[in-house]
Design a protein around this motif. Structure first.
Motif, short mmCIF file in Angstrom:
data_model
loop_
_atom_site.label_atom_id
_atom_site.label_comp_id
_atom_site.label_asym_id
_atom_site.label_seq_id
_atom_site.Cartn_x
_atom_site.Cartn_y
_atom_site.Cartn_z
N UNK A 78 -20.31 58.08 2.63
CA UNK A 78 -19.34 59.14 2.38
C UNK A 78 -18.20 58.64 1.51
N UNK A 79 -17.73 57.43 1.80
CA UNK A 79 -16.62 56.89 1.01
C UNK A 79 -17.04 56.67 -0.43
N UNK A 80 -18.26 56.24 -0.62
CA UNK A 80 -18.73 55.96 -1.98
C UNK A 80 -19.43 57.13 -2.61
N UNK A 81 -19.49 58.26 -1.89
CA UNK A 81 -20.17 59.45 -2.39
C UNK A 81 -21.63 59.16 -2.73
N UNK A 82 -22.27 58.23 -2.00
CA UNK A 82 -23.66 57.87 -2.25
C UNK A 82 -24.41 57.75 -0.93
N UNK A 83 -24.83 58.87 -0.40
CA UNK A 83 -25.53 58.84 0.88
C UNK A 83 -27.04 58.71 0.69
N UNK A 84 -27.49 58.75 -0.55
CA UNK A 84 -28.94 58.71 -0.85
C UNK A 84 -29.66 59.79 -0.05
N UNK A 85 -29.03 60.96 -0.02
CA UNK A 85 -29.58 62.10 0.70
C UNK A 85 -29.60 63.32 -0.22
N UNK A 98 -21.64 77.56 -4.57
CA UNK A 98 -22.38 76.42 -5.12
C UNK A 98 -21.57 75.67 -6.19
N UNK A 99 -20.44 76.25 -6.60
CA UNK A 99 -19.63 75.61 -7.65
C UNK A 99 -19.04 74.28 -7.19
N UNK A 100 -18.85 74.12 -5.88
CA UNK A 100 -18.27 72.88 -5.36
C UNK A 100 -19.14 71.67 -5.72
N UNK A 101 -20.44 71.88 -5.82
CA UNK A 101 -21.34 70.78 -6.18
C UNK A 101 -21.23 70.44 -7.66
N UNK A 102 -21.32 71.45 -8.49
CA UNK A 102 -21.25 71.24 -9.94
C UNK A 102 -19.91 70.66 -10.34
N UNK A 103 -18.83 71.18 -9.74
CA UNK A 103 -17.47 70.71 -10.07
C UNK A 103 -17.24 69.25 -9.68
N UNK A 104 -18.06 68.74 -8.77
CA UNK A 104 -17.91 67.35 -8.32
C UNK A 104 -19.09 66.47 -8.72
N UNK A 105 -19.77 66.91 -9.80
CA UNK A 105 -20.87 66.12 -10.38
C UNK A 105 -21.99 65.81 -9.40
N UNK A 106 -22.24 66.73 -8.48
CA UNK A 106 -23.38 66.61 -7.58
C UNK A 106 -24.48 67.48 -8.17
N UNK A 107 -25.58 66.88 -8.64
CA UNK A 107 -26.62 67.69 -9.30
C UNK A 107 -27.17 68.78 -8.39
N UNK A 108 -27.32 69.98 -8.98
CA UNK A 108 -27.76 71.16 -8.24
C UNK A 108 -28.96 71.77 -8.95
N UNK A 147 -19.79 68.62 2.81
CA UNK A 147 -19.03 67.77 3.71
C UNK A 147 -19.78 66.48 4.02
N UNK A 148 -21.11 66.54 4.03
CA UNK A 148 -21.93 65.37 4.28
C UNK A 148 -22.18 64.54 3.02
N UNK A 149 -21.54 64.94 1.93
CA UNK A 149 -21.59 64.19 0.66
C UNK A 149 -23.03 63.87 0.24
N UNK A 150 -23.85 64.91 0.21
CA UNK A 150 -25.22 64.70 -0.26
C UNK A 150 -25.20 64.29 -1.73
N UNK A 151 -26.23 63.58 -2.14
CA UNK A 151 -26.30 63.11 -3.52
C UNK A 151 -26.69 64.23 -4.48
N UNK A 152 -27.43 65.19 -3.98
CA UNK A 152 -27.87 66.32 -4.79
C UNK A 152 -28.29 67.46 -3.90
N UNK A 153 -28.42 68.66 -4.47
CA UNK A 153 -28.76 69.85 -3.69
C UNK A 153 -29.86 70.64 -4.40
#
Length: 344
Positions: free
Chosen positions: A59-66, A138-148, A118-124
């Motif tokens: 979560x801290x590193x935004x890399x849950x590999x999930x 769904x904009x929260x993912x795109x705005x935070x560079x989480x691939x959707x 909230x679970x800081x998934x790597x992608x959706x």
């Protein structure tokens, strides 16, 4: 070993009289910490029963590999096959999959999207709920560079990755097949017309095939279902069979609808396919179980799942973020079975 399930880096720091930042770095083999200190910290951590909180670290590193998967339900054969494709691709790359169901509820979809973020998934990867009209959650993912990636049920306007079949071509193929069987009054059972591209495109293919064959459009033969369920299919089929003249062909937007059409016809003494030819959509297992077997359109669910996961994984490995998002079209085919194969 001391029994303490809740040992933290603060406990280790207090015991060794070191800063918590030093403990944290030592546990991660950081280059700024001496080998001697790293060894001492790790030995102490082991003796105290310290268990690293890998999720918190992720979560801290935004890399849950999930990879988060948000779909209407896992009970539909198409969606369960889609998940299988996602998991196969994800696991090969060392990623786990979190699956959440919206049950076709917009409100639930919004809540599930928040939970995934909230679970800081790597992608959706998401297939939209039937109720969804606004996709701003769904904009929260795109705005935070989480691939959707949207798959199958996709929004009309949202600049992100999408994996879909050519629903227009599929609708055209299904209708053309019924025309080739000699049908001239072809009905279409579909989901609400206000819903996104998927059902609208299938209907567009249906209409275009009729026009190309000089068959007049009869709005009474197009029935919109509240949901793609057996019960709704029975209601819609009874409406069709109350018409005079009745349709001689039905293109159903899903195999479960086609099944309900065939069974309703049989109950009313209407012969399938002699009096009415029926074709469904998805190639669900049920299409081959009932009598007569249901003709259908293939829907490459597992391939779509794999393609969706591959887009996520490729995007996570790349530093380059493209402005233009790719759309992946996957081919469909007509599978001719007894329900539409009229005797010549």
């Amino acid at each position: 070993m001391e029994e303490n399930k809740d040992v933290t880096i603060y406990d280790i720091a207090e015991k060794l009289k070191l800063a918590t930042s030093t403990i944290s770095r030592a546990l991660q083999d950081h280059h700024s910490i001496s080998k001697k200190t790293i060894k001492k910290v790790k030995e102490t951590a082991e003796k105290m029963g310290y268990v690293p909180n890998t999720l918190a670290a992720g979560l801290r590193g935004n890399k849950t590999k999930t990879i988060g998967v948000l779909i209407p339900t896992i009970t539909q054969p198409f969606l369960s096959s889609l998940i299988s494709g996602i998991e196969i691709a994800a696991q090969k790359s060392g990623y786990t999959v979190i699956i959440m169901q919206s049950h076709d509820s917009y409100e639930e979809e919004v809540n599930m999207a928040k939970a995934l973020y909230s679970n800081r998934v790597s992608g959706v990867i998401s297939s939209l709920a039937m109720e969804t009209r606004d996709t701003s959650h769904f904009e929260q993912f795109v705005n935070n560079n989480i691939p959707l990636v949207f798959v199958d049920r996709v929004p009309k306007d949202f600049n992100t990755f999408r994996v879909i079949i050519d629903n227009y071509a599929a609708g055209y193929k299904a209708t053309k097949h019924l025309l080739e069987q000699g049908c001239t009054r072809i009905a279409h059972l579909t989901a609400g017309s206000e819903f996104g591209n998927l059902y609208n495109e299938r209907k567009r293919g249906y209409l275009e095939a009729l026009k190309d064959n000089n068959i007049p459009i009869d709005e009474n033969l197009i029935i919109y279902l509240k949901s793609v369920t057996y019960e709704e299919g029975v209601k819609a089929s009874n409406k069709l069979f109350d018409l005079n003249p009745k349709p001689d062909g039905v293109f159903a937007s899903g195999d479960i609808i086609a099944v309900s059409t065939v069974q309703t016809a049989k109950k009313r003494g209407i012969k399938v396919p002699e009096e009415i030819a029926v074709i469904g959509f998805n190639n669900d297992p049920i299409s081959q179980i009932i009598d007569p077997n249901i003709s259908t359109i293939t829907h490459p669910a597992e391939k779509m799942g794999k393609a969706s996961a591959d887009i996520i994984l490729k995007n996570l490995k790349s530093d380059k973020k493209d402005d233009v998002k790719e759309i992946t079209f996957l081919n469909t085919e007509v599978i001719i079975r007894e329900s539409s194969n009229k005797p010549k």
